[in-house]
Write a protein that holds these residues in place. Structure first.
Motif, short mmCIF file in Angstrom:
data_model
loop_
_atom_site.label_atom_id
_atom_site.label_comp_id
_atom_site.label_asym_id
_atom_site.label_seq_id
_atom_site.Cartn_x
_atom_site.Cartn_y
_atom_site.Cartn_z
N ALA A 107 0.83 -1.20 0.00
CA ALA A 107 0.00 0.00 0.00
C ALA A 107 0.86 1.25 0.00
N ALA A 108 1.91 1.27 0.84
CA ALA A 108 2.81 2.43 0.89
C ALA A 108 3.54 2.61 -0.44
N THR A 109 3.98 1.52 -1.04
CA THR A 109 4.66 1.59 -2.33
C THR A 109 3.71 2.09 -3.41
N THR A 110 2.45 1.69 -3.32
CA THR A 110 1.45 2.18 -4.27
C THR A 110 1.29 3.70 -4.16
N VAL A 111 1.36 4.21 -2.95
CA VAL A 111 1.28 5.66 -2.76
C VAL A 111 2.41 6.35 -3.53
N VAL A 112 3.62 5.84 -3.38
CA VAL A 112 4.77 6.44 -4.06
C VAL A 112 4.63 6.29 -5.57
#
Length: 531
Positions: A107-112
């Motif tokens: 999820a965090a990587t998707t944000v980036v």
């Protein structure tokens, strides 16, 4: 002589602007990851489970070898996680926590990733949260399984590729390091789950679409190939090493031999599971549409428009993710698996990146319309406020399906009360006679292995799984019973009434513990011919 103390090295103090930038860049992904963990934590399975769940909860703490394709990346990560997360509880729970951390990382990587594609932090944060609260993703975050790790690796791979494209477009001399890093991640991901191999054609075409001159850069090509093969090969050494020279307590098959290794690594056991891949396309498309509606609600209607907008705004990324989506869905809808929903985590990720691009485009459209209606440059601040407000509104709109069905999705993913395997073990283990042979099947063998090899309970019994029957040449479950009956107490657990009926045709059984398909039957003796 005067001895002077050495002068200390000057410490570089980051400026306030640098600190603010770090917070603005790293804060949103971190906050999304924390939110994902806090949201799903209460629903984690508390202990060991049946089926593949129990296997992974056993194999990973022991650094053993798993069923095909071996999942060595997952095994190595799980072994490390079990050590690092030791304060959190028993090993089974720690391996489940690893799944949640993988989804939080994805999820965090998707944000980036979405922020790099759109420039909008709010839309990117909504995309990351939307991914993690999609039912199939949320449900896989609360149990032990390699698919959340696959999701995390795919998100990271996509981010590295986009980062390479942007760095190369900016003329950065270090741009190609991102591509080499992506190649290494691809190797690790493939050693975690073979679904990654389906992504090779999309990745290759994407690289050529970004810059076909890559083919005329032999050092870069060789570097990428070496990085991918080295990562893949080194990780897969876990199988022969832990099955051979440094043998683990639990080994699936014979990966210490040449033929045995390739049988596991290539998934020979599942050959034939891809059924009629080019047939029944109409029903398959309908099946996919139903699945999309279940996962995304009304947002399912926006997937195609979102992809079209992505083609316009980020054509090379659309090539990468669109082709990956097409190939993976074609494979998934034709593959026969007991829990095929897990195979759709990648497509859900790609759909959310498209939805993020669509959301950012809507924000841009609103801002552009406002600029046409108000041409005064003095209103620049109000224009920024309008853009932030529009992004917040669109971000909330993207999350509406999750928000409106929050309780339903939480209920579907919640496994905090799933203690059935632990209760079953507590019921049946004390009643087994000493030195007993338990002829089991996959779903019940895995928690039995956990109890014996991880918890150290009933180390006197011999658990004979169907795989054990195959590997040790016993012939059949009935043959195992005949081999040990009269020498040791024998118990049998069968998956269905047909298998149980076959054994009842040869042996007298009486229930010892459990119920239904989990009944443990005591083999009293062999049926006489007169019966």
């Amino acid at each position: 002589m005067v001895i002077r103390s050495p002068r200390p090295w000057p410490l570089a103090t980051p400026s306030a602007a640098t600190i603010v930038r770090l917070v603005l860049v790293g804060g949103p992904p971190l906050l999304v990851a924390v939110a994902v963990v806090l949201n799903a934590w209460s629903g984690l399975m508390p202990g060991v489970g049946f089926w593949d769940t129990g296997e992974f909860q056993t194999v990973l703490p022991l650094l053993g070898t798993a069923h095909p394709t071996g999942y060595p990346t997952y095994v190595l990560l799980g072994f490390a996680a079990n050590l690092l997360l030791a304060p959190l509880g028993e090993p089974a729970f720690r391996i489940t926590v690893l799944s949640l951390l993988a989804v939080a990382f994805a999820a965090a990587t998707t944000v980036v990733l979405v922020r790099r594609l759109t420039g909008s932090t709010l839309i990117a944060a909504a995309s990351g949260l939307g991914l993690a609260t999609t039912p199939v993703v949320w449900a896989n975050a609360t149990r032990a399984d390699p698919h959340p790790i696959h999701l995390a690796f795919v998100a990271l791979l996509w981010l590295l590729l986009v980062r390479w494209e942007q760095a190369r477009g900016a003329g950065s001399p270090a741009a190609d390091r991102w591509l080499v890093a992506a190649a290494a991640v691809f190797g690790l991901a493939a050693a975690n789950h073979s679904l990654t191999l389906l992504l090779a054609p999309p990745v290759g075409l994407y690289v050529l679409a970004v810059d076909a001159r890559v083919l005329s850069a032999p050092r870069l090509v060789v570097g990428c190939v070496v990085a991918a093969i080295a990562a893949y090969g080194l990780v897969y050494l876990e199988l022969p090493l832990r099955a051979g020279l440094f043998r683990a307590p639990l080994v699936y098959g014979h990966p210490e031999t040449w033929d045995g290794f390739w049988s596991i690594a290539l998934g020979e056991q599942f050959r034939g599971s891809l059924v009629d891949p080019f047939g029944n396309l109409g029903p398959k498309v309908a099946q996919l549409w139903t699945f999309a509606g279940q996962q995304l609600g009304l947002l399912a209607f926006a997937i195609l428009p979102a992809f079209v907008i992505t083609v316009v705004r980020a054509p090379r990324y659309a090539l990468l993710s669109g082709l990956a989506m097409l190939i993976t869905l074609w494979f998934d809808v034709s593959y026969r698996n007991a829990d095929i929903g897990r195979y759709y985590l990648g497509p859900v990720l790609w759909a959310w990146t498209w939805l993020g691009v669509l959301g950012a485009s809507i924000v841009d459209g609103i801002a552009g319309l406002a600029a046409l209606l108000n041409r005064r440059r003095a209103e620049a601040d109000s224009g920024r406020i309008l853009r932030v407000g529009a992004a917040a509104l669109i971000g909330v709109s993207l999350l509406l399906p999750s928000l409106l069905d929050w309780d339903g999705r939480r209920f579907q993913a919640d496994r905090h009360a799933d203690t059935s395997a632990s209760r079953w073990l507590d019921e049946i283990l004390p009643g087994l006679a000493r030195d007993a042979v338990v002829v089991s099947w996959w779903s019940t063998s895995t928690p039995l292995w956990y109890a014996q090899l991880v918890e150290g309970r009933r180390t006197d019994i011999f658990i004979v799984d169907d795989r054990t029957v195959h590997d040790q040449g016993f012939g059949s479950a009935a043959a195992v019973i005949g081999r040990f009956l009269g020498q040791r107490p024998v118990y049998v657990i069968r998956a269905n009434s047909r298998e149980l009926g076959e054994i009842r045709g040869e042996y007298d059984l009486e229930p010892a513990a459990g119920a239904g398909e989990l009944t443990v039957w005591h083999v009293v003796g062999r049926r006489t011919a007169s019966r």
